[in-house]
Design an enzyme around this catalytic site. Sequence first.
Site, PDB file in Angstrom:
ATOM      1  N   GLY A  10       0.853  -1.205   0.000  1.00 59.01           N
ATOM      2  CA  GLY A  10       0.000   0.000   0.000  1.00 59.01           C
ATOM      3  C   GLY A  10       0.880   1.243   0.000  1.00 59.01           C
ATOM      4  N   GLY A  13      -0.175   4.986  -1.214  1.00 60.69           N
ATOM      5  CA  GLY A  13      -1.265   5.694  -0.552  1.00 60.69           C
ATOM      6  C   GLY A  13      -0.794   6.888   0.266  1.00 60.69           C
ATOM      7  N   GLN A  14      -1.744   7.479   1.004  1.00 61.29           N
ATOM      8  CA  GLN A  14      -1.448   8.710   1.755  1.00 61.29           C
ATOM      9  C   GLN A  14      -0.301   8.506   2.746  1.00 61.29           C
ATOM     10  OE1 GLN A  14      -4.433  10.170   4.506  1.00 61.29           O
ATOM     11  NE2 GLN A  14      -3.534  12.222   4.561  1.00 61.29           N
ATOM     12  N   ASP A  36       2.240  -1.994  -4.319  1.00 61.78           N
ATOM     13  CA  ASP A  36       0.856  -1.495  -4.328  1.00 61.78           C
ATOM     14  C   ASP A  36       0.137  -2.113  -5.518  1.00 61.78           C
ATOM     15  OD1 ASP A  36      -0.328   1.370  -2.887  1.00 61.78           O
ATOM     16  OD2 ASP A  36      -1.492   0.489  -4.513  1.00 61.78           O
ATOM     17  N   ASP A  54      -0.782  -7.522  -5.259  1.00 66.62           N
ATOM     18  CA  ASP A  54      -2.121  -7.538  -4.665  1.00 66.62           C
ATOM     19  C   ASP A  54      -2.021  -8.336  -3.371  1.00 66.62           C
ATOM     20  OD1 ASP A  54      -4.733  -7.856  -3.939  1.00 66.62           O
ATOM     21  OD2 ASP A  54      -5.425  -8.643  -5.872  1.00 66.62           O
ATOM     22  N   TYR A 144     -15.634  -0.410   8.419  1.00 64.65           N
ATOM     23  CA  TYR A 144     -14.201  -0.120   8.594  1.00 64.65           C
ATOM     24  C   TYR A 144     -13.800  -0.317  10.062  1.00 64.65           C
ATOM     25  CZ  TYR A 144     -10.006   2.919   8.628  1.00 64.65           C
ATOM     26  OH  TYR A 144      -8.740   3.437   8.768  1.00 64.65           O
ATOM     27  N   LYS A 148     -11.266  -3.080  11.654  1.00 66.12           N
ATOM     28  CA  LYS A 148     -10.065  -2.694  12.407  1.00 66.12           C
ATOM     29  C   LYS A 148     -10.069  -3.354  13.790  1.00 66.12           C
ATOM     30  CE  LYS A 148      -7.811  -0.050   9.522  1.00 66.12           C
ATOM     31  NZ  LYS A 148      -6.564  -0.527   8.938  1.00 66.12           N
TER      32      LYS A 148
HETATM   33  P1  NAD Z   1      -4.810   4.982   1.169  1.00 65.25           P
HETATM   34  O1  NAD Z   1      -6.157   4.597   0.689  1.00 65.25           O
HETATM   35  O2  NAD Z   1      -4.301   6.338   0.874  1.00 65.25           O
HETATM   36  O3  NAD Z   1      -3.731   3.935   0.658  1.00 65.25           O
HETATM   37  C1  NAD Z   1      -3.967   2.557   0.623  1.00 65.25           C
HETATM   38  C2  NAD Z   1      -3.142   1.983  -0.504  1.00 65.25           C
HETATM   39  O4  NAD Z   1      -3.394   0.568  -0.542  1.00 65.25           O
HETATM   40  C3  NAD Z   1      -3.536   2.534  -1.887  1.00 65.25           C
HETATM   41  O5  NAD Z   1      -2.401   3.034  -2.565  1.00 65.25           O
HETATM   42  C4  NAD Z   1      -4.135   1.358  -2.606  1.00 65.25           C
HETATM   43  O6  NAD Z   1      -3.888   1.330  -3.994  1.00 65.25           O
HETATM   44  C5  NAD Z   1      -3.464   0.194  -1.909  1.00 65.25           C
HETATM   45  N1  NAD Z   1      -4.227  -1.062  -2.044  1.00 65.25           N
HETATM   46  C6  NAD Z   1      -5.568  -1.207  -2.014  1.00 65.25           C
HETATM   47  N2  NAD Z   1      -5.890  -2.487  -2.197  1.00 65.25           N
HETATM   48  C7  NAD Z   1      -4.732  -3.169  -2.329  1.00 65.25           C
HETATM   49  C8  NAD Z   1      -4.409  -4.527  -2.549  1.00 65.25           C
HETATM   50  N3  NAD Z   1      -5.375  -5.455  -2.686  1.00 65.25           N
HETATM   51  N4  NAD Z   1      -3.098  -4.876  -2.626  1.00 65.25           N
HETATM   52  C9  NAD Z   1      -2.122  -3.947  -2.518  1.00 65.25           C
HETATM   53  N5  NAD Z   1      -2.364  -2.632  -2.324  1.00 65.25           N
HETATM   54  C10 NAD Z   1      -3.660  -2.253  -2.236  1.00 65.25           C
HETATM   55  O7  NAD Z   1      -4.806   4.707   2.747  1.00 65.25           O
HETATM   56  P2  NAD Z   1      -3.898   5.411   3.863  1.00 65.25           P
HETATM   57  O8  NAD Z   1      -4.628   6.613   4.328  1.00 65.25           O
HETATM   58  O9  NAD Z   1      -2.510   5.516   3.417  1.00 65.25           O
HETATM   59  O10 NAD Z   1      -4.037   4.331   5.028  1.00 65.25           O
HETATM   60  C11 NAD Z   1      -3.076   3.319   5.232  1.00 65.25           C
HETATM   61  C12 NAD Z   1      -3.502   2.530   6.465  1.00 65.25           C
HETATM   62  O11 NAD Z   1      -3.616   3.423   7.585  1.00 65.25           O
HETATM   63  C13 NAD Z   1      -4.864   1.855   6.330  1.00 65.25           C
HETATM   64  O12 NAD Z   1      -4.847   0.641   7.028  1.00 65.25           O
HETATM   65  C14 NAD Z   1      -5.799   2.808   7.034  1.00 65.25           C
HETATM   66  O13 NAD Z   1      -6.919   2.155   7.542  1.00 65.25           O
HETATM   67  C15 NAD Z   1      -4.910   3.311   8.146  1.00 65.25           C
HETATM   68  N6  NAD Z   1      -5.353   4.598   8.686  1.00 65.25           N
HETATM   69  C16 NAD Z   1      -5.290   5.727   7.916  1.00 65.25           C
HETATM   70  C17 NAD Z   1      -5.729   6.944   8.449  1.00 65.25           C
HETATM   71  C18 NAD Z   1      -5.681   8.216   7.651  1.00 65.25           C
HETATM   72  O14 NAD Z   1      -6.184   9.250   8.119  1.00 65.25           O
HETATM   73  N7  NAD Z   1      -5.075   8.217   6.473  1.00 65.25           N
HETATM   74  C19 NAD Z   1      -6.229   6.991   9.765  1.00 65.25           C
HETATM   75  C20 NAD Z   1      -6.322   5.807  10.489  1.00 65.25           C
HETATM   76  C21 NAD Z   1      -5.848   4.622   9.961  1.00 65.25           C
HETATM   77  N1  SER Z   2      -8.891   8.862   8.527  1.00 67.00           N
HETATM   78  C1  SER Z   2      -9.559   7.612   8.618  1.00 67.00           C
HETATM   79  C2  SER Z   2     -10.922   7.678   8.052  1.00 67.00           C
HETATM   80  O1  SER Z   2     -11.505   8.739   8.117  1.00 67.00           O
HETATM   81  C3  SER Z   2      -9.624   7.164  10.057  1.00 67.00           C
HETATM   82  O2  SER Z   2      -9.234   5.861  10.113  1.00 67.00           O
HETATM   83  O3  SER Z   2     -11.402   6.689   7.594  1.00 67.00           O
END
Ligand code: NAD
Ligand code: SER
Length: 318
Positions: A10, A13-14, A36, A54, A144, A148
């Site tokens: 992943g 992603g962000q 990713d 994947d 979600y 989690k």
């Molecule tokens: P995001 O959606 O920006 O990135 C997720 C990445 O996973 C994407 O680039 C996507 O292409 C990739 N992905 C999706 N399905 C896939 C698969 N089958 N195989 C491989 N890659 C795959 O999410 P994020 O914000 O970077 O979050 C990362 C983690 O942090 C997640 O578990 C999310 O729940 C957790 N999280 C994020 C936040 C937040 O505010 N960003 C807050 C709490 C928890």
């Molecule tokens: N930033 C995330 C969301 O809003 C929290 O896990 O889903």
Amino acid sequence: MAKEKILVIGASGQIGVELTLALRKIYGNQNVIASDLREQNPLLEGTGPYVSLDVMNKEMLHVQVIRQNITQVYLLAAILSATGEKNPNLAWHLNMQGLLNVLDIAREEKLNKIYWPSSIAVFGPTSPKQNCPQQTIIEPTTVYGISKYAGEFWCNYYHQRYGVDVRSLRYPGLISYKSAPGGGTTDYAVEIFHEALEHHAYQCFLEEDTYLPMMYMPDAIRATIELMEAPKENIGIRTSYNIGAMSFSPKEIATAIQQHIPDFRMLYKPDSRQSIANSWPQSIDDSVAQQHWQWKPEYDLEAMVTDMLKNLKAKPNI
Ligand code: NAD
Ligand code: SER
């Protein structure tokens, strides 16, 4: 430091982009493999290896782990809260099976460490709203949050039963300028900056007084690395640690932005994400993380807003 070979799943992603870059600085570019489903993020290009992967394909994942001599996995692939409500089955499937695939391979290959993030979304309407503690009533109402919370207990199970060194943080909403957020309820706190700079106005999908726990990305990356580098004996929580930094409402972040852009205007048009936000705590008690591995955030609302605007203004496309 022992030689580690890290797989980030992943990575486009962000969080993935910034975490991959931070890990490459510590462990060396060639020792951190970004992966990713998506094409790799332009910010990662030329900084180290990238593989298309994947996480649902366990066999291919296993092959990569063996072929690349992986010792640690950071699993970031997931479907976030707002997107999850649009397709609950898919969110459950990816968020659970992806984690189980990684935990199984970690057990079979005796990997050194696994990182998997949880979220404040584990908490539900019956959890305390203010300073929500590490251990409390936890009854999530989004798919979600359910995924989690179940994931936290799978991590704990693999640690207790098989000795897998899996570590986790319950991130609050994350605010960043490098990579865009991926379908969460807290995404407004990133969108607002882009709209403020481009149009001096933003229509927010949450009500003005909706307080949520938030964190600036540099703090989140540092928390992740500090947790992963902490001695094993300090990690007393094997579900997931609460971590906090700041709590604000849309009205408060708008006021903070107006200190820099005085004619910035906010409009409010709440949508389905409002009920998700209403189900979560407004602030988090992270005293257990403070005690166990000395967690301490650096950025408050003002410092984060100043840094976000400075960095976004410096981006060529803004
Ligand atoms: P995001 O959606 O920006 O990135 C997720 C990445 O996973 C994407 O680039 C996507 O292409 C990739 N992905 C999706 N399905 C896939 C698969 N089958 N195989 C491989 N890659 C795959 O999410 P994020 O914000 O970077 O979050 C990362 C983690 O942090 C997640 O578990 C999310 O729940 C957790 N999280 C994020 C936040 C937040 O505010 N960003 C807050 C709490 C928890
Ligand atoms: N930033 C995330 C969301 O809003 C929290 O896990 O889903």
